[in-house]
Design an enzyme around this catalytic site. Structure first.
Site, mmCIF file in Angstrom:
data_model
loop_
_atom_site.group_PDB
_atom_site.id
_atom_site.type_symbol
_atom_site.label_atom_id
_atom_site.label_comp_id
_atom_site.label_asym_id
_atom_site.label_seq_id
_atom_site.Cartn_x
_atom_site.Cartn_y
_atom_site.Cartn_z
ATOM 1 N N HIS A 189 9.376 -6.627 1.688
ATOM 2 C CA HIS A 189 8.574 -5.445 1.367
ATOM 3 C C HIS A 189 7.772 -5.624 0.085
ATOM 4 O O HIS A 189 7.202 -4.663 -0.412
ATOM 5 C CB HIS A 189 9.466 -4.203 1.254
ATOM 6 N N CYS A 197 -4.100 -12.852 -5.257
ATOM 7 C CA CYS A 197 -5.488 -13.026 -4.836
ATOM 8 C C CYS A 197 -5.467 -13.616 -3.438
ATOM 9 O O CYS A 197 -5.042 -14.761 -3.236
ATOM 10 C CB CYS A 197 -6.243 -13.943 -5.798
#
Length: 523
Positions: A189, A197
């Site tokens: 999660h 990025c």
């Protein structure tokens, strides 16, 4: 005539709809009446009420089934703890299973972080439970949380080479801060301290000392900061409901599936398993029941995997793991902030990024430095010892110096002028074995290979690793060199593929209906 027919048709539809509504209202009214009668005891019921129950036996049966279902759901939400004697016996059985395990996989949930003042979700005081009851969930500063006893116990199992992988549903990042390497951890999660990025290949990570999810939400993951390499927007790594995490790190689904296939013991700690039950590859569902991994669950509430478990322990995770580690004879290390990898690998904000967050930062540990007086005294002692050693030279050392020191070339000129073909051997003692004992092979002392430099000084100091165990650095994943046979096989495969037609992509059957409709349109 046509208008009258239309009117008749509409009137019939209205009467049919009204009849259906009347029947439904009457059934709801009888359900309410029967439910109210059943709540009374048999003594308090009147003759009329007993007659209603006798005439509506099917309704009574359905009301009882609904009440049993409600009671079952309510009982599952209750937190139950085993007695001390039963808990001790179960902990001994769990310790025996861990000691016999060859590949241990641990699945953790919010229950292991409650000791760090982080609330769980489905507990009696959980976030969702309080929201359903209309209560305030309160303010919880996760930056003050530190790895608990259970986190450090899992780290001790890793150091003892018992643990193979950890699958965590928590976003608090405490597993990584406890010392578990990233290749043995799957935070399915996400991690609240990691922003990524997605444009860079491979995806570039940025560890932060604060919560990066201040400006993010479901389907909105931009953090407001830019990548230092490609200048694109950074995103958090959190996976919300309805989303699918596809980041290689920190989610690491590939590592989780690989470890789940090889596991022979699976230990679930503090998780309701209502989310993880939806992933069949984590439970070896493709294998027969007899060949699946042994499942052990530690949780205070009911889980949907209780029937499949070898052992279910109703207890708090810290208490259970303390007893288990005592039976295993392993010491649980205390959390030390100086050994926390987040403080060493975190990327600090630049001057232009200082206003992008208002979240509190983690307090960095104070590094104790030795005073200058002590270091100067030690330097003085070292110099004194060196001068003493240089002044007091032993005769053995002198002999070593004389035997190993070669004579200069100009010292042989007088002997050459006397007509000798070569100077005496005492001037070159290191050459005497070659002249007088030509069959003796002088061993060549191999030059010592230079020691490889560690990529991370933190991991080398605390983990003894030449590579970085926690942070993805540039050049950590070099392109593997391929042999000539592998290159030939790839070339042959490319030739075969060029001749054969390209097959249409298969529907994996994992995504939602919208994805399947899109695939059909493409086909």
């Amino acid at each position: 005539m046509e208008e009258t027919r239309d009117e008749r048709f509409l009137s019939r539809r209205r009467t049919a709809a009204l009849k259906a509504f009347k029947v439904k209202d009457e059934r709801v009214a009888t359900f309410k009446k029967v439910a109210a009668i059943l709540q009374k005891s048999e003594i308090d019921r009147t003759a009329e009420e007993t007659g209603i129950l006798a005439s509506c036996s099917d309704v009574v049966k359905e009301v009882n089934l609904r009440q049993e279902k409600r009671d079952r759901i309510k009982a599952r939400l209750e937190e139950v703890e085993d007695a001390s004697e039963i808990l001790e016996e179960k902990c001994m059985r769990l310790a025996a299973a861990i000691s016999r395990a060859t590949s241990l996989a641990v699945y953790t949930g919010a229950g292991i972080s409650t000791a760090a003042s982080i609330p769980d979700y489905r507990g009696t005081n959980g976030v969702w439970t309080r929201m359903q009851q209309g209560k305030d969930i309160g303010n919880h500063d996760l930056s003050q949380a530190e790895p608990t006893l259970t986190h450090m116990a899992i780290y001790a199992l890793y150091k003892a080479r018992v643990l193979k992988h950890v699958v965590s549903q928590n976003c608090d990042g405490l597993h990584l801060r406890s010392g578990i390497p990233r290749n043995l951890l799957s935070e399915v999660h996400g991690n609240m301290y990691v922003e990524v990025c997605r444009i860079c290949k491979p995806s570039r990570e940025y560890w932060r000392l604060f919560d990066v999810t201040e400006k993010t939400a479901r389907y909105q993951h931009g953090t407001g900061r830019l990548c230092h390499r490609c200048n694109s927007t950074l995103q958090d790594s959190i996976v919300h409901f309805g989303e699918r995490g596809n980041l290689p790190w920190p989610i690491n689904w590939s590592g989780a599936t690989r470890a789940a296939k090889q596991a022979d013991v699976i230990l679930c700690l503090g998780s309701s398993l209502k989310v993880l039950k939806k992933y069949p590859w984590l439970w070896q569902m493709d294998k027969p029941v007899q060949k699946r991994a042994s499942l052990y669950i530690v949780n205070l509430q009911w889980t949907p995997k209780d029937e499949n478990a070898v052992l279910k322990i109703n207890g708090k995770c810290d208490e259970v793991m303390k007893k288990v580690m005592n039976h295993l004879g392993l010491e649980i290390p205390h959390y030390n902030r100086t050994k926390d990898p987040i403080f060493f690998h975190a990327v600090k904000l630049q001057n232009c990024e200082q206003l992008t967050t208002t979240q509190p930062c983690l307090e960095e540990p104070e590094i104790k430095k030795e005073p200058l007086s002590q270091s100067s005294d030690e330097n003085v002692k070292c110099t004194v010892q060196r001068t003493d050693e240089e002044d007091c030279i032993s005769p053995i050392a002198m002999a070593d110096i004389t035997t190993t020191y070669p004579a200069p070339f100009f010292a042989a000129l007088p002997f050459l002028s006397m007509g000798l073909p070569f100077p005496p051997m005492y001037m070159y003692p290191q050459l005497t074995p070659l002249f007088y004992y030509p069959f003796i092979q002088v061993p060549n002392t191999p030059a010592e290979a230079p020691k490889p430099k560690p990529a991370c000084s933190f991991c080398m100091e605390y983990e003894g690793s030449l590579t970085c165990l926690y942070y993805q650095r540039d050049g950590d994943c070099p392109v593997p060199t391929k042999t000539e046979n592998e290159q030939k096989q790839e070339e042959d495969a490319l030739v075969i593929r060029a001749d054969t037609p390209v097959a249409s992509p298969k529907n994996p059957g994992w995504f939602g209906k919208g994805y399947r409709k899109g695939m059909k349109r493409k086909r």
